[in-house]
Scaffold this motif. Structure first.
Motif, short mmCIF file in Angstrom:
data_model
loop_
_atom_site.label_atom_id
_atom_site.label_comp_id
_atom_site.label_asym_id
_atom_site.label_seq_id
_atom_site.Cartn_x
_atom_site.Cartn_y
_atom_site.Cartn_z
N GLU A 1 0.87 -1.25 0.07
CA GLU A 1 0.10 0.13 0.02
C GLU A 1 0.92 1.46 -0.10
N LYS A 2 1.97 1.13 0.97
CA LYS A 2 2.85 2.44 0.59
C LYS A 2 3.52 2.66 -0.69
N ALA B 1 0.83 4.24 -2.83
CA ALA B 1 0.64 5.74 -2.70
C ALA B 1 1.81 6.32 -3.09
N GLN C 1 1.34 6.72 -6.79
CA GLN C 1 0.37 7.92 -7.07
C GLN C 1 0.68 9.20 -7.05
N ASP C 2 1.64 9.42 -5.77
CA ASP C 2 2.13 10.84 -5.46
C ASP C 2 2.98 11.02 -6.61
#
Length: 97
Positions: A78-79, A82, A85-86
């Motif tokens: 998940e990290k 993320a 995506q960032d």
């Protein structure tokens, strides 16, 4: 553990208390006390931590096998998602500027 100077075993024990105040009181009262001619050292148990200078083998934990196999736990996945995506959002912002 061994007391190499005397050639005898040091001995050790783990005691578990339900009430943290009782544990603190036991440490206060017993640390440094003498029992059968031996001085007691009483403290809270600490979790084992593996490090590069540790005497434990690096493969003694499941995390090492997972890293070597390329597996990640869900939180790490998940990290990573993320972060991707960032990164893509920043790239889009820079392209629009």
């Amino acid at each position: 553990p061994m007391d190499y100077q005397k050639g005898t075993h040091k001995g050790f024990a783990f005691v578990e208390y339900e009430d943290p105040e009782d544990a603190a009181e036991a440490i206060f009262n017993m640390d440094g006390a003498e029992l059968m001619g031996r001085t007691l050292k009483v403290s809270l148990a600490q979790p084992n931590h593996l490090s590069l200078n540790s005497h434990a083998a690096v493969w003694s934990t499941d995390e090492w096998f997972q890293q070597q196999a390329g597996l990640e736990n869900k939180a790490d996945q998940e990290k990573r998602e993320a972060m991707k995506q960032d990164e893509s959002a920043l790239t889009e912002e820079q392209a629009m500027s």
